[in-house]
Scaffold this motif. Structure first.
Motif, PDB file in Angstrom:
ATOM      1  N   CYS A 158       0.805  -1.231   0.000  1.00 24.59           N
ATOM      2  CA  CYS A 158       0.000   0.000   0.000  1.00 24.59           C
ATOM      3  C   CYS A 158       0.835   1.276   0.000  1.00 24.59           C
ATOM      4  O   CYS A 158       0.313   2.334  -0.335  1.00 24.59           O
ATOM      5  CB  CYS A 158      -0.900   0.024   1.230  1.00 24.59           C
ATOM      6  SG  CYS A 158      -1.970  -1.408   1.377  1.00 24.59           S
ATOM      7  N   HIS A 159       2.077   1.197   0.442  1.00 28.27           N
ATOM      8  CA  HIS A 159       2.899   2.406   0.603  1.00 28.27           C
ATOM      9  C   HIS A 159       4.205   2.297  -0.167  1.00 28.27           C
ATOM     10  O   HIS A 159       4.825   1.235  -0.193  1.00 28.27           O
ATOM     11  CB  HIS A 159       3.289   2.605   2.077  1.00 28.27           C
ATOM     12  CG  HIS A 159       2.159   2.953   2.977  1.00 28.27           C
ATOM     13  ND1 HIS A 159       1.497   4.156   2.926  1.00 28.27           N
ATOM     14  CD2 HIS A 159       1.565   2.252   3.977  1.00 28.27           C
ATOM     15  CE1 HIS A 159       0.552   4.192   3.864  1.00 28.27           C
ATOM     16  NE2 HIS A 159       0.568   3.046   4.505  1.00 28.27           N
TER      17      HIS A 159
ATOM     18  N   ALA B  89       0.118  14.622  10.081  1.00 29.48           N
ATOM     19  CA  ALA B  89      -0.691  13.563   9.499  1.00 29.48           C
ATOM     20  C   ALA B  89      -1.504  14.131   8.342  1.00 29.48           C
ATOM     21  O   ALA B  89      -1.869  15.314   8.345  1.00 29.48           O
ATOM     22  CB  ALA B  89      -1.620  12.965  10.552  1.00 29.48           C
TER      23      ALA B  89
ATOM     24  N   TRP C  23       3.520  13.226  13.115  1.00 26.23           N
ATOM     25  CA  TRP C  23       4.160  11.907  13.175  1.00 26.23           C
ATOM     26  C   TRP C  23       5.575  11.995  13.733  1.00 26.23           C
ATOM     27  O   TRP C  23       6.496  12.368  13.027  1.00 26.23           O
ATOM     28  CB  TRP C  23       4.176  11.249  11.789  1.00 26.23           C
ATOM     29  CG  TRP C  23       2.817  10.911  11.263  1.00 26.23           C
ATOM     30  CD1 TRP C  23       2.299  11.299  10.052  1.00 26.23           C
ATOM     31  CD2 TRP C  23       1.810  10.098  11.882  1.00 26.23           C
ATOM     32  NE1 TRP C  23       1.027  10.780   9.906  1.00 26.23           N
ATOM     33  CE2 TRP C  23       0.706  10.052  11.007  1.00 26.23           C
ATOM     34  CE3 TRP C  23       1.727   9.418  13.099  1.00 26.23           C
ATOM     35  CZ2 TRP C  23      -0.462   9.340  11.309  1.00 26.23           C
ATOM     36  CZ3 TRP C  23       0.565   8.724  13.393  1.00 26.23           C
ATOM     37  CH2 TRP C  23      -0.507   8.692  12.516  1.00 26.23           C
TER      38      TRP C  23
ATOM     39  N   TYR D 101       0.516   4.523  16.550  1.00 29.86           N
ATOM     40  CA  TYR D 101      -0.341   4.262  15.385  1.00 29.86           C
ATOM     41  C   TYR D 101      -0.091   2.853  14.849  1.00 29.86           C
ATOM     42  O   TYR D 101      -1.032   2.115  14.565  1.00 29.86           O
ATOM     43  CB  TYR D 101      -0.065   5.310  14.308  1.00 29.86           C
ATOM     44  CG  TYR D 101      -0.921   5.174  13.067  1.00 29.86           C
ATOM     45  CD1 TYR D 101      -2.311   5.327  13.134  1.00 29.86           C
ATOM     46  CD2 TYR D 101      -0.353   4.928  11.820  1.00 29.86           C
ATOM     47  CE1 TYR D 101      -3.096   5.218  11.996  1.00 29.86           C
ATOM     48  CE2 TYR D 101      -1.129   4.817  10.676  1.00 29.86           C
ATOM     49  CZ  TYR D 101      -2.504   4.961  10.771  1.00 29.86           C
ATOM     50  OH  TYR D 101      -3.289   4.846   9.641  1.00 29.86           O
TER      51      TYR D 101
ATOM     52  N   LYS E  49      -8.726   4.648   7.062  1.00 34.20           N
ATOM     53  CA  LYS E  49      -8.915   3.637   6.018  1.00 34.20           C
ATOM     54  C   LYS E  49      -7.668   2.780   5.837  1.00 34.20           C
ATOM     55  O   LYS E  49      -7.576   2.017   4.890  1.00 34.20           O
ATOM     56  CB  LYS E  49      -9.384   4.278   4.714  1.00 34.20           C
ATOM     57  CG  LYS E  49      -8.438   5.250   4.077  1.00 34.20           C
ATOM     58  CD  LYS E  49      -9.061   5.744   2.756  1.00 34.20           C
ATOM     59  CE  LYS E  49      -8.142   6.702   2.037  1.00 34.20           C
ATOM     60  NZ  LYS E  49      -8.609   7.094   0.709  1.00 34.20           N
ATOM     61  N   MET E  50      -6.714   2.907   6.735  1.00 28.07           N
ATOM     62  CA  MET E  50      -5.572   1.991   6.702  1.00 28.07           C
ATOM     63  C   MET E  50      -6.023   0.662   7.303  1.00 28.07           C
ATOM     64  O   MET E  50      -6.062   0.488   8.522  1.00 28.07           O
ATOM     65  CB  MET E  50      -4.381   2.572   7.482  1.00 28.07           C
ATOM     66  CG  MET E  50      -3.220   1.591   7.618  1.00 28.07           C
ATOM     67  SD  MET E  50      -1.657   2.437   7.839  1.00 28.07           S
ATOM     68  CE  MET E  50      -0.743   1.281   8.851  1.00 28.07           C
ATOM     69  N   ALA E  51      -6.394  -0.261   6.415  1.00 29.47           N
ATOM     70  CA  ALA E  51      -6.916  -1.559   6.851  1.00 29.47           C
ATOM     71  C   ALA E  51      -5.738  -2.475   7.148  1.00 29.47           C
ATOM     72  O   ALA E  51      -5.303  -3.257   6.314  1.00 29.47           O
ATOM     73  CB  ALA E  51      -7.810  -2.153   5.763  1.00 29.47           C
TER      74      ALA E  51
ATOM     75  N   VAL F 104       1.660  -3.683  13.759  1.00 29.17           N
ATOM     76  CA  VAL F 104       2.901  -4.450  13.886  1.00 29.17           C
ATOM     77  C   VAL F 104       3.037  -4.777  15.372  1.00 29.17           C
ATOM     78  O   VAL F 104       3.303  -3.887  16.169  1.00 29.17           O
ATOM     79  CB  VAL F 104       4.106  -3.610  13.397  1.00 29.17           C
ATOM     80  CG1 VAL F 104       5.410  -4.359  13.578  1.00 29.17           C
ATOM     81  CG2 VAL F 104       3.914  -3.196  11.945  1.00 29.17           C
TER      82      VAL F 104
HETATM   83  C1  HEC Z   1      -3.697  -2.470   3.317  1.00 24.67           C
HETATM   84  C2  HEC Z   1      -2.936  -1.307   2.947  1.00 24.67           C
HETATM   85  C3  HEC Z   1      -1.974  -0.734   3.976  1.00 24.67           C
HETATM   86  C4  HEC Z   1      -0.946  -1.368   4.621  1.00 24.67           C
HETATM   87  C5  HEC Z   1      -0.515  -2.831   4.492  1.00 24.67           C
HETATM   88  C6  HEC Z   1      -0.293  -0.361   5.426  1.00 24.67           C
HETATM   89  N1  HEC Z   1      -0.914   0.848   5.283  1.00 24.67           N
HETATM   90 FE1  HEC Z   1      -0.384   2.611   6.147  1.00 24.67          FE
HETATM   91  N2  HEC Z   1      -1.968   3.549   5.290  1.00 24.67           N
HETATM   92  C7  HEC Z   1      -2.865   2.947   4.419  1.00 24.67           C
HETATM   93  C8  HEC Z   1      -3.894   3.895   4.067  1.00 24.67           C
HETATM   94  C9  HEC Z   1      -5.066   3.635   3.132  1.00 24.67           C
HETATM   95  C10 HEC Z   1      -3.566   5.097   4.749  1.00 24.67           C
HETATM   96  C11 HEC Z   1      -4.375   6.391   4.765  1.00 24.67           C
HETATM   97  C12 HEC Z   1      -5.192   6.373   6.017  1.00 24.67           C
HETATM   98  C13 HEC Z   1      -6.339   7.333   6.099  1.00 24.67           C
HETATM   99  O1  HEC Z   1      -6.451   8.259   5.280  1.00 24.67           O
HETATM  100  O2  HEC Z   1      -7.161   7.144   7.018  1.00 24.67           O
HETATM  101  C14 HEC Z   1      -2.353   4.836   5.510  1.00 24.67           C
HETATM  102  C15 HEC Z   1      -1.715   5.766   6.323  1.00 24.67           C
HETATM  103  C16 HEC Z   1      -0.495   5.572   6.925  1.00 24.67           C
HETATM  104  C17 HEC Z   1       0.238   6.559   7.652  1.00 24.67           C
HETATM  105  C18 HEC Z   1      -0.163   8.019   7.828  1.00 24.67           C
HETATM  106  C19 HEC Z   1       0.399   8.782   6.638  1.00 24.67           C
HETATM  107  C20 HEC Z   1       0.108  10.254   6.597  1.00 24.67           C
HETATM  108  O3  HEC Z   1       0.493  10.863   5.590  1.00 24.67           O
HETATM  109  O4  HEC Z   1      -0.481  10.818   7.526  1.00 24.67           O
HETATM  110  C21 HEC Z   1       1.393   5.981   8.068  1.00 24.67           C
HETATM  111  C22 HEC Z   1       2.514   6.639   8.839  1.00 24.67           C
HETATM  112  C23 HEC Z   1       1.365   4.614   7.632  1.00 24.67           C
HETATM  113  N3  HEC Z   1       0.195   4.393   6.947  1.00 24.67           N
HETATM  114  C24 HEC Z   1       2.373   3.713   7.863  1.00 24.67           C
HETATM  115  C25 HEC Z   1       2.297   2.353   7.525  1.00 24.67           C
HETATM  116  C26 HEC Z   1       3.347   1.405   7.818  1.00 24.67           C
HETATM  117  C27 HEC Z   1       4.683   1.751   8.452  1.00 24.67           C
HETATM  118  C28 HEC Z   1       2.901   0.185   7.394  1.00 24.67           C
HETATM  119  C29 HEC Z   1       3.596  -1.152   7.522  1.00 24.67           C
HETATM  120  C30 HEC Z   1       4.051  -1.533   8.837  1.00 24.67           C
HETATM  121  C31 HEC Z   1       1.585   0.396   6.798  1.00 24.67           C
HETATM  122  N4  HEC Z   1       1.259   1.725   6.905  1.00 24.67           N
HETATM  123  C32 HEC Z   1       0.815  -0.597   6.213  1.00 24.67           C
HETATM  124  C33 HEC Z   1      -2.818   1.644   3.956  1.00 24.67           C
HETATM  125  C34 HEC Z   1      -1.952   0.663   4.402  1.00 24.67           C
END
Ligand code: HEC
Length: 132
Positions: free
Chosen positions: A41-42, A64, A83, A91, A103-105, A109
């Motif tokens: 996703c990232h 954020a 952050w 988080y 919406k980060m499903a 960790v």
């Molecule tokens: C299934 C997809 C998915 C996975 C896997 C995932 N993320 Fe995310 N992440 C997202 C989404 C979608 C958002 C945006 C969240 C929102 O807008 O509510 C997000 C947001 C974030 C943010 C906030 C970014 C911001 O600009 O404010 C961070 C930090 C982050 N993720 C870190 C991680 C890290 C580190 C991992 C792995 C350990 C991870 N994510 C795994 C989908 C994912």
């Protein structure tokens, strides 16, 4: 006798301090492996593009929901978070617990060391995706 005892204790404390600060700061190389769990996703790096999740360049120290051109959830936009390693740790322990409605499903960790390492890895990238 007394002298060597003090010396021994001092050395022990010094080693303890080195050990704990290294752990608190995390290991970026080990964090790169942890980032494999995020990479679906990232993206990070100078050619990174937003996917299902926002680009994470320069995220350590950023507000954020500030990655340009990404449609964040209303929950993330309203979260008013900065952050830091501490807020990222919280988080990543449970995203939906800290930001209900995100919406980060992703369940999080569970291992504290893995979290410290992946945060250290993210800390290597500046906002343009260049490695510091
Ligand atoms: C299934 C997809 C998915 C996975 C896997 C995932 N993320 Fe995310 N992440 C997202 C989404 C979608 C958002 C945006 C969240 C929102 O807008 O509510 C997000 C947001 C974030 C943010 C906030 C970014 C911001 O600009 O404010 C961070 C930090 C982050 N993720 C870190 C991680 C890290 C580190 C991992 C792995 C350990 C991870 N994510 C795994 C989908 C994912």
């Amino acid at each position: 006798m007394v002298k060597s005892g003090i010396w021994g204790a001092g050395l022990g404390l010094a080693l303890l301090a080195i050990g704990s600060s290294a752990q608190a700061a995390g290991d970026p190389a080990a964090g790169e492996k942890v980032f494999a769990r995020c990479a679906a996703c990232h993206k990070v790096g100078s050619d990174a593009k937003a996917g299902f999740g926002p680009v994470l360049n320069g995220v350590v120290g950023a507000k954020a929901a500030s990655s340009p051109g990404y449609a964040y959830s209303p929950a993330m936009k309203a979260a008013k978070l900065v952050w830091t390693p501490a807020t990222l740790d919280k988080y990543l322990t449970g995203p939906a617990k800290m930001v209900p409605g995100t919406k980060m499903a992703f369940p999080g960790v569970p291992d504290a060391k893995d979290r410290a390492n992946v945060i250290a890895y993210l800390g290597r990238f500046n906002a343009k995706g260049q490695k510091k």
